[in-house]
Design an enzyme around this catalytic site. Sequence first.
Site, PDB file in Angstrom:
ATOM      1  N   TRP A 194     -15.753  -3.420  45.741  1.00 41.77           N
ATOM      2  CA  TRP A 194     -16.721  -2.906  44.741  1.00 41.77           C
ATOM      3  C   TRP A 194     -17.315  -1.594  45.248  1.00 41.77           C
ATOM      4  CZ3 TRP A 194     -17.597  -3.604  39.817  1.00 41.77           C
ATOM      5  CH2 TRP A 194     -17.338  -4.836  39.217  1.00 41.77           C
ATOM      6  N   TRP A 219     -26.632  -0.268  38.285  1.00 37.58           N
ATOM      7  CA  TRP A 219     -27.534  -0.063  37.138  1.00 37.58           C
ATOM      8  C   TRP A 219     -26.764   0.101  35.840  1.00 37.58           C
ATOM      9  CZ3 TRP A 219     -32.368  -1.148  36.188  1.00 37.58           C
ATOM     10  CH2 TRP A 219     -33.204  -1.414  37.270  1.00 37.58           C
ATOM     11  N   GLU A 248     -16.359  -7.526  47.750  1.00 36.76           N
ATOM     12  CA  GLU A 248     -17.589  -6.705  47.710  1.00 36.76           C
ATOM     13  C   GLU A 248     -17.317  -5.342  48.334  1.00 36.76           C
ATOM     14  OE1 GLU A 248     -19.739  -7.737  45.893  1.00 36.76           O
ATOM     15  OE2 GLU A 248     -19.738  -9.904  45.991  1.00 36.76           O
ATOM     16  N   ASN A 267     -28.745  -9.146  46.241  1.00 41.29           N
ATOM     17  CA  ASN A 267     -27.906  -8.654  45.134  1.00 41.29           C
ATOM     18  C   ASN A 267     -28.141  -9.405  43.828  1.00 41.29           C
ATOM     19  OD1 ASN A 267     -25.651  -7.091  43.986  1.00 41.29           O
ATOM     20  ND2 ASN A 267     -24.680  -9.103  43.885  1.00 41.29           N
ATOM     21  N   TRP A 293     -33.899   3.700  23.851  1.00 41.44           N
ATOM     22  CA  TRP A 293     -34.750   2.957  24.799  1.00 41.44           C
ATOM     23  C   TRP A 293     -36.202   3.056  24.343  1.00 41.44           C
ATOM     24  CZ3 TRP A 293     -31.848   0.048  27.729  1.00 41.44           C
ATOM     25  CH2 TRP A 293     -30.586   0.501  28.143  1.00 41.44           C
ATOM     26  N   TRP A 332     -32.396   2.578  31.947  1.00 45.01           N
ATOM     27  CA  TRP A 332     -31.957   2.147  33.280  1.00 45.01           C
ATOM     28  C   TRP A 332     -32.170   3.226  34.328  1.00 45.01           C
ATOM     29  CZ3 TRP A 332     -27.952   5.016  35.466  1.00 45.01           C
ATOM     30  CH2 TRP A 332     -27.217   5.827  34.586  1.00 45.01           C
TER      31      TRP A 332
HETATM   32  P1  FAD Z   1     -22.996  -8.195  51.194  1.00 41.83           P
HETATM   33  O1  FAD Z   1     -23.040  -9.219  50.129  1.00 41.83           O
HETATM   34  O2  FAD Z   1     -22.848  -8.666  52.592  1.00 41.83           O
HETATM   35  O3  FAD Z   1     -21.795  -7.207  50.818  1.00 41.83           O
HETATM   36  C1  FAD Z   1     -21.110  -6.441  51.820  1.00 41.83           C
HETATM   37  C2  FAD Z   1     -21.131  -4.987  51.468  1.00 41.83           C
HETATM   38  O4  FAD Z   1     -20.362  -4.738  50.307  1.00 41.83           O
HETATM   39  C3  FAD Z   1     -22.511  -4.442  51.175  1.00 41.83           C
HETATM   40  O5  FAD Z   1     -23.198  -4.137  52.358  1.00 41.83           O
HETATM   41  C4  FAD Z   1     -22.180  -3.219  50.331  1.00 41.83           C
HETATM   42  O6  FAD Z   1     -21.801  -2.126  51.126  1.00 41.83           O
HETATM   43  C5  FAD Z   1     -20.957  -3.681  49.556  1.00 41.83           C
HETATM   44  N1  FAD Z   1     -21.350  -4.216  48.242  1.00 41.83           N
HETATM   45  C6  FAD Z   1     -21.691  -5.481  47.944  1.00 41.83           C
HETATM   46  N2  FAD Z   1     -21.911  -5.612  46.626  1.00 41.83           N
HETATM   47  C7  FAD Z   1     -21.722  -4.410  46.088  1.00 41.83           C
HETATM   48  C8  FAD Z   1     -21.800  -3.895  44.766  1.00 41.83           C
HETATM   49  N3  FAD Z   1     -22.109  -4.671  43.722  1.00 41.83           N
HETATM   50  N4  FAD Z   1     -21.577  -2.589  44.577  1.00 41.83           N
HETATM   51  C9  FAD Z   1     -21.239  -1.778  45.616  1.00 41.83           C
HETATM   52  N5  FAD Z   1     -21.142  -2.209  46.881  1.00 41.83           N
HETATM   53  C10 FAD Z   1     -21.374  -3.502  47.115  1.00 41.83           C
HETATM   54  N6  FAD Z   1     -25.709  -1.473  47.238  1.00 41.83           N
HETATM   55  C11 FAD Z   1     -25.957  -0.471  48.098  1.00 41.83           C
HETATM   56  O7  FAD Z   1     -25.361  -0.432  49.187  1.00 41.83           O
HETATM   57  N7  FAD Z   1     -26.849   0.513  47.787  1.00 41.83           N
HETATM   58  C12 FAD Z   1     -27.539   0.525  46.603  1.00 41.83           C
HETATM   59  O8  FAD Z   1     -28.325   1.436  46.363  1.00 41.83           O
HETATM   60  C13 FAD Z   1     -27.314  -0.541  45.696  1.00 41.83           C
HETATM   61  N8  FAD Z   1     -28.002  -0.613  44.526  1.00 41.83           N
HETATM   62  C14 FAD Z   1     -27.730  -1.627  43.644  1.00 41.83           C
HETATM   63  C15 FAD Z   1     -28.394  -1.653  42.400  1.00 41.83           C
HETATM   64  C16 FAD Z   1     -28.138  -2.662  41.483  1.00 41.83           C
HETATM   65  C17 FAD Z   1     -28.851  -2.658  40.147  1.00 41.83           C
HETATM   66  C18 FAD Z   1     -27.210  -3.671  41.803  1.00 41.83           C
HETATM   67  C19 FAD Z   1     -26.937  -4.780  40.837  1.00 41.83           C
HETATM   68  C20 FAD Z   1     -26.545  -3.656  43.023  1.00 41.83           C
HETATM   69  C21 FAD Z   1     -26.786  -2.641  43.960  1.00 41.83           C
HETATM   70  N9  FAD Z   1     -26.129  -2.591  45.203  1.00 41.83           N
HETATM   71  C22 FAD Z   1     -26.365  -1.551  46.060  1.00 41.83           C
HETATM   72  C23 FAD Z   1     -25.075  -3.571  45.551  1.00 41.83           C
HETATM   73  C24 FAD Z   1     -25.564  -4.803  46.354  1.00 41.83           C
HETATM   74  O9  FAD Z   1     -26.698  -5.345  45.758  1.00 41.83           O
HETATM   75  C25 FAD Z   1     -25.871  -4.482  47.819  1.00 41.83           C
HETATM   76  O10 FAD Z   1     -24.800  -3.778  48.403  1.00 41.83           O
HETATM   77  C26 FAD Z   1     -26.080  -5.766  48.623  1.00 41.83           C
HETATM   78  O11 FAD Z   1     -27.127  -6.523  48.092  1.00 41.83           O
HETATM   79  C27 FAD Z   1     -26.406  -5.397  50.061  1.00 41.83           C
HETATM   80  O12 FAD Z   1     -26.605  -6.540  50.833  1.00 41.83           O
HETATM   81  P2  FAD Z   1     -25.533  -6.979  51.918  1.00 41.83           P
HETATM   82  O13 FAD Z   1     -25.208  -5.846  52.812  1.00 41.83           O
HETATM   83  O14 FAD Z   1     -26.066  -8.208  52.572  1.00 41.83           O
HETATM   84  O15 FAD Z   1     -24.287  -7.271  51.013  1.00 41.83           O
END
Ligand code: FAD
Length: 477
Positions: free
Chosen positions: A286, A390, A283, A349, A314, A367
Site C-alpha cells: 500500500w 484521506w 501494507e 490505522n 462540502w 477531506w
Molecule cells: P503497520 O500496520 O505496521 O504497517 C507497516 C507499514 O506499512 C507502515 O509503517 C506504513 O509504512 C505502511 N502502511 C501501512 N498501512 C498503510 C496505508 N494504508 N497506506 C500507506 N502505507 C501504509 N501512514 C503513514 O505512514 N503516514 C501518514 O501520514 C498516514 N496517514 C494516513 C491517513 C489516513 C486517513 C489513513 C486511513 C491512513 C494513513 N496512513 C499513513 C497509513 C497507516 O495508518 C499508517 O501507516 C499506520 O497506521 C502506521 O502504523 P504502523 O507503522 O504500526 O503500521
Amino acid sequence: MSDLILFWHRRDLRVSDSIGLAQACNTNARVIGVFCFDRAILTNDSVAPARVAYLVGCLKSLAEDYRRAGSQLLFVEGNPVVKIPLLATTLAAKAVYWHLDIEPYSQTRDESIATTLKSHNIEVHTSWDQLLHAPTEITTGNKQPYTVYTPFWRNWSSRSKPAPVEVKLPPSQLEANELSALTQVPTIDLPTAKDLGFIWENPLKLEPGTSAAARELEAFCHRSICEYDEQRNYPAIAGTSGLSSALKFGVIGIRTVWAATIEAMAETRSDEARAGITTWQQELAWREFYQQAMYHFPSLAQGAYRDALKHFPWQDDGDRFEAWCRGETGYPIVDAAMRQLNEIGWMHNRCRMIVASFLTKDLIINWQWGEKYFMQRLIDGDLSANNGGWQWSASSGMDPKPLRIFNPYTQAQKFDPEADYIRQWVPELKSVDTNLILKGNIPPLTCHQIGYPLPIVEHSVQQRLFKDLYASVKGAA
Ligand code: FAD
C-alpha cells in the site's frame, strides 16, 4: 577537482542498506554526508512538532554513525536549491549523490539543483532507494500506472525483491583548505527541535535512529507479525509494527524490512502466521502503491483524483471541525482517536479510517482540512500515504468501490469491544457502562455530569444527507 563526494541525505537517514551511499562509497573517493534544513519545509503550516523532533533525533544518530566510521555529516540551513550547489562548489566536490523522491516539491527542487551542479561540471548521481520497486517499474499491460490496488499488488508481489545493500563507508575528513573554505557556506551544529521552533516531549517514547528501528523490526517480526492479520484492527492492542516514522524518514532500508518478512515466513509453517506475514507485506505494498500514484499523478497533492469529486458541495463548518480536532464530537471512538493523535502524535490505522470517514461523511467537511490537520500532528505524516488514506475515506480517490461510510458505533463494537481504547483516551468515560459507550446510549444527564459532549450530529441523518449530496453530483454515483 578533488576526490570528494557529497552524499545528500533527505528521507534516507541511515548509512546501511542505502543504494546511493553504497555507490558513492564504491568509488574509493572520500564520502561526506550533508543534510540541509530546508526553511520552506520547516516554516510551512503542515509541520508536526513530533515529526521535527523525531527527525532531529534521527539526524543525531546518523551523525554518530558517520563519526564512528571516521567520516562526517555536515548540516546546512536554508534553501537547498542554493545551499547544496554552493556547498559542492565551495568544497570543489567532484560529485553529489542523492536518492530520488516521488513528491512534486522534491522533484522540482532536485531538477533545479541537478542543473546548477552540472553547469559547474559537478557530477550528479541519483537512484531510487525508498521503494522496493521504482515507481515506473510496476505498470499495467499497457505500460500505464496502476490506479487500483489489487492488480498492483498481484504484479508487485510477483516480482523478485532486491536484497539489502552493503555499505562500506570509508573514513573521510575534510582537509584544512576545505574547512577554511566552509566560511563561505557556514555549516551549523545540529539544532534541537526547540531551536527550530518546535516543542515536543516525545510522549510516544519512540526512540529515533537506525538501531532503534532495527530493534523494533526484529521485535515485531518475532512478536506480532504472525498474528498481524487478526490483531492489526484492534487499537487497544499493540499489534502493528510502529515503523511508519522510521519508514517515512528512511531510518531503516526497505530491503532490510522486506528481508525480515521473508525470514519470518521461512521460520513458520502455520497458515495463520503466514497469513499475518502476507497481510503485513500488503501494507508495505500500500505504501508503494500510494507513492507510485503520487509520482504519476502529482495533482493528487492538490485535490480529488476523481473528477466528479473535484467540486463536491462540502458543508465546511468551522465549529464542527474544531470539535473533531479536539476530540469532542460526542462519538467516543472518534474522540479517543483524535485525543490519541493530539497527545502522542500517532493514531492507529483503524482509527485513522474511522475519524476520516466521520469528518467527511458525518460532518461532511472537506477531506483536505483533515489531511492538513493530520500533517500538523502525525509523527509519521507522509504526503502520499496521508493523501491516499484521506482520498480513500472521502470517496475521492483511487478506489473501485468509492462510496464507503463507516458507522462509528459498529466500528467501536467490532474493534474496541471492551471500550478499553476509548477509556484510555477519554478518561471521562472510565466509569460509564461499556454498552452505553459502544451503542451511543449515554444518557444526556450522565454526559452533563461527567463533562462529556452530546453527539454534535446524528449519524443516520448525516449519512442520508451525504448520500443525497453524492447522488446529486454528476458522475459520482
Ligand atoms: P503497520 O500496520 O505496521 O504497517 C507497516 C507499514 O506499512 C507502515 O509503517 C506504513 O509504512 C505502511 N502502511 C501501512 N498501512 C498503510 C496505508 N494504508 N497506506 C500507506 N502505507 C501504509 N501512514 C503513514 O505512514 N503516514 C501518514 O501520514 C498516514 N496517514 C494516513 C491517513 C489516513 C486517513 C489513513 C486511513 C491512513 C494513513 N496512513 C499513513 C497509513 C497507516 O495508518 C499508517 O501507516 C499506520 O497506521 C502506521 O502504523 P504502523 O507503522 O504500526 O503500521
